[in-house]
Write an enzyme that holds these catalytic residues in place. Structure first.
Site, PDB file in Angstrom:
ATOM      1  N   HIS A 150       0.832  -1.209   0.000  1.00 20.12           N
ATOM      2  CA  HIS A 150       0.000   0.000   0.000  1.00 20.12           C
ATOM      3  C   HIS A 150       0.868   1.261   0.000  1.00 20.12           C
ATOM      4  O   HIS A 150       0.405   2.331   0.400  1.00 20.12           O
ATOM      5  CB  HIS A 150      -0.948   0.029   1.207  1.00 20.12           C
ATOM      6  CG  HIS A 150      -1.618  -1.276   1.478  1.00 20.12           C
ATOM      7  ND1 HIS A 150      -2.736  -1.704   0.787  1.00 20.12           N
ATOM      8  CD2 HIS A 150      -1.303  -2.287   2.336  1.00 20.12           C
ATOM      9  CE1 HIS A 150      -3.089  -2.898   1.226  1.00 20.12           C
ATOM     10  NE2 HIS A 150      -2.235  -3.279   2.155  1.00 20.12           N
ATOM     11  N   SER A 280      13.783  20.321 -16.176  1.00 16.29           N
ATOM     12  CA  SER A 280      12.677  21.275 -16.141  1.00 16.29           C
ATOM     13  C   SER A 280      13.141  22.594 -16.734  1.00 16.29           C
ATOM     14  O   SER A 280      14.265  23.042 -16.469  1.00 16.29           O
ATOM     15  CB  SER A 280      12.199  21.485 -14.695  1.00 16.29           C
ATOM     16  OG  SER A 280      11.333  22.599 -14.592  1.00 16.29           O
TER      17      SER A 280
END
Length: 475
Positions: A150, A280
Site C-alpha cells: 500500500h 525542467s
C-alpha cells in the site's frame, strides 16, 4: 511542417519496425504473393508461362505509387489499383496477376506476415530487457531495501528480489508471445467467401490442387499452420489477440515505470540522466524521470487499443464486412510501433540505471527499529519477562519515537530508548547485532537466484542469438 506527423514515426519507434509497416514492405509483399500464386498455379497446370513470371519478378519492386494513387481514386479499391499498376509494368502478365484470388489474399496474408515479423522484432527487444533485468536482479540480490505494501513501509526485501517481480511479468508475456507465434495461422488461398469457388473451374473441380495451392503458398511465406476454414478474411480474433498481447507487455512496462518513478522520488534508484539533459525549463535542479513517463504515456495508449480490436472482432458480419479496414490500418501498426518504442526505452533505462545504497539504507534504518520490536518482545519473554508488560513498555517507546520522527522531523531513536531502559533485561550487544538489515530479508537472495536460474535463464539460453541491442533514443 504544415501537416500532421505521427510521433511514433518521428520520435519513438525503431527503423526496423517502421519498415515492417511501411508502404514499401506492404506492397512489395503483395507482389511477392502474386508471384508465388502464379508460380504455384503454373506448377498445377494453369496456362501461365515462364516469361510472364519472369516479367513479374523483374518488376517486383518497380512500384509507381503516384499511378497507384490515381487508380485508387478512380476505382475506390486499393487492391485493384495495385493490380493495374503492376500490370502496366508487366504487360505480358497482366491477365494472370491475382488469378482466382480476392482482395484478402494480398491484404490479409500481408497483415499476418507483418504481425509475425513485428512480433519477432519485439521479441528481440523483450529478451534484452529480460537479460538486463536478470543481471540487475543478481547484482543486487543481497542489497536490503524497504519493502512496501500500500506504499507503506513493510518488511524488508532486496533490490534484486523486487526486480524479479518486474521480470515475472515479462516471463508471462514472452510465454504468451511464443505461444502466439507457434499457433499463428496463415490465411492462404481461400477465395471470395472462403469456399475457393473461383478455383473450382480453374482446376476443373480438383480440390486436391486447391489444397496444395493453399499449403504450398503458406509454406513459402514461412507458415506451417494454415486456417482450415475462413470467410473472406482470417478470423479477426487474431487481431484482438495480438493487440491484447501487446497490451499485456504495455502493462508490464507501466508497472515497472510506476515503481521506478516512486523510487526516484525516494532518491533510491534513478533512470539515466545525461550530462546535458534538462529536467525542467523552470527548475534547473530537477531530474525528472522522462523515460519512465514516456513509457507510461505510450503504455496507456497501447492498452486503450485493446478495446478497439475487440470491438472489431465481435462485430464482423457473416463472411466479412469492411468496417474493420480503417480500424486495422490504424490500430495494428500503431500498437506495434508503440510497444517497440516502449521496449527500446526500457532497455535504455536498464543500460544506465543508478542505485543509491546509502539512501536505501537510510530509509531502512528509519523503519527497522519498529520492525525489530517483535524480536525484542520475544527476547524479553525468554529472559523471564511478562509479555503484556513488555509489550506496553515497547508500545510507549514506539509512540514516542514515532512522534519524534513525524512531528519533530528527528531521527528514529527507538533503539536508543530501549537500550537506555533499565527495566528491560535483553542482551544489549545482541540487539545491536540483530539490527543488521540482512537479518530481515528472509529468503530474498536465494529466491532471486532460483527464479533467475529456473525460469529466466532457460528463456535467455533459448534466445541467446537475440541478446545484444543498441538502445539509443531518438529524442
Amino acid at each position: 511542417m504544415n501537416s500532421y506527423k505521427n510521433p511514433l514515426e518521428e520520435r519513438y519507434s525503431s527503423e526496423e519496425m517502421l519498415f515492417n509497416f511501411s508502404h514499401n514492405n506492404k506492397f512489395r509483399t503483395w507482389r511477392k504473393l502474386w508471384i508465388a500464386l502464379a508460380e504455384i498455379e503454373k506448377d498445377l497446370g494453369l496456362d501461365i508461362t515462364d516469361g510472364q513470371i519472369a516479367e513479374l519478378k523483374a518488376n517486383a519492386e518497380n512500384i509507381d505509387y503516384d499511378k497507384a494513387a490515381e487508380y485508387e481514386k478512380k476505382f475506390r479499391h486499393d487492391v485493384m489499383a495495385h493490380v493495374h499498376t503492376y500490370g502496366d509494368v508487366a504487360p505480358s502478365a497482366k491477365g494472370i496477376i491475382h488469378l482466382g484470388a480476392t482482395s484478402a489474399f494480398v491484404g490479409d496474408n500481408t497483415d499476418l506476415i507483418q504481425i509475425r515479423d513485428g512480433l519477432l522484432i519485439l521479441k528481440k527487444k523483450l529478451v534484452n530487457v529480460m537479460k538486463n533485468l536478470a543481471d540487475f536482479s543478481i547484482q543486487y540480490k543481497d542489497l536490503p531495501t524497504l519493502g512496501f505494501t500500500h506504499f507503506q513501509p513493510a518488511q524488508l526485501t532486496t533490490v534484486g528480489k523486487r526486480a524479479t517481480l518486474w521480470l515475472q511479468s515479462l516471463v508471462l508475456d514472452i510465454e504468451e508471445l511464443d505461444f502466439f507465434l507457434e499457433t499463428l495461422r496463415f490465411r492462404g488461398v481461400k477465395g471470395t467467401t472462403g469456399t475457393a469457388a473461383s478455383f473450382l473451374e480453374l482446376f476443373n473441380g480438383d480440390y486436391s490442387k486447391v489444397k496444395h495451392l493453399d499449403k504450398e503458398l503458406s509454406k513459402r511465406f514461412g507458415f506451417e499452420k494454415v486456417f482450415g476454414v475462413s470467410g473472406q478474411t482470417y478470423d479477426r480474433k487474431i487481431d484482438a489477440k495480438v493487440v491484447a498481447l501487446l497490451g499485456n507487455i504495455a502493462q508490464s512496462a507501466h508497472k515497472f515505470t510506476n515503481d521506478l518513478r516512486l523510487l526516484q522520488n525516494l532518491k533510491e534508484i534513478e533512470e539515466p540522466f545525461e550530462k546535458n539533459q534538462i529536467g525542467s525549463s523552470a527548475m534547473a535542479y530537477k531530474r525528472n524521470p522522462m523515460r519512465s513517463e514516456r513509457i507510461g504515456a505510450l503504455a496507456k495508449y497501447v492498452m486503450s487499443l485493446t478495446t478497439s480490436s475487440a470491438m472489431v472482432a465481435s462485430t464482423q458480419w457473416f463472411e466479412r464486412t469492411l468496417d474493420d479496414s480503417a480500424n486495422k490500418r490504424l490500430t495494428i501498426p500503431q500498437a506495434f510501433l508503440a510497444v517497440d518504442a516502449i521496449l527500446l526505452i526500457w532497455n535504455n533505462i536498464m543500460n544506465g540505471i543508478v542505485v543509491y545504497p546509502n539512501r536505501i539504507n537510510k530509509h531502512i534504518m528509519e523503519e527497522l527499529p519498529f520492525m525489530a520490536t517483535e524480536y525484542i518482545i520475544m527476547e524479553e519473554v525468554k529472559a523471564g519477562g511478562d509479555r503484556q508488560e513488555i509489550h506496553e513498555v515497547i508500545r510507549v517507546h514506539s509512540m514516542e519515537a514515532s512522534k519524534k520522527v513525524k512531528e519533530e522531523g528527528k531521527e528514529n531513536d527507538l533503539i536508543e530508548r530501549i537500550l537506555n531502559d533499565d527495566s528491560l533485561k535483553l542482551d544489549k550487544t545482541k540487539l545491536k547485532e540483530v539490527l543488521d538489515p540482512k537479518n530481515f530479508i528472509g529468503f530474498a537472495p536465494i529466491q532471486t537466484e532460483e527464479f533467475i536460474s529456473n525460469e529466466v535463464q532457460p528463456i535467455l539460453d533459448k534466445n541467446k542469438d537475440l541478446i545484444g541491442l543498441e538502445a539509443d533514443l531518438k529524442v
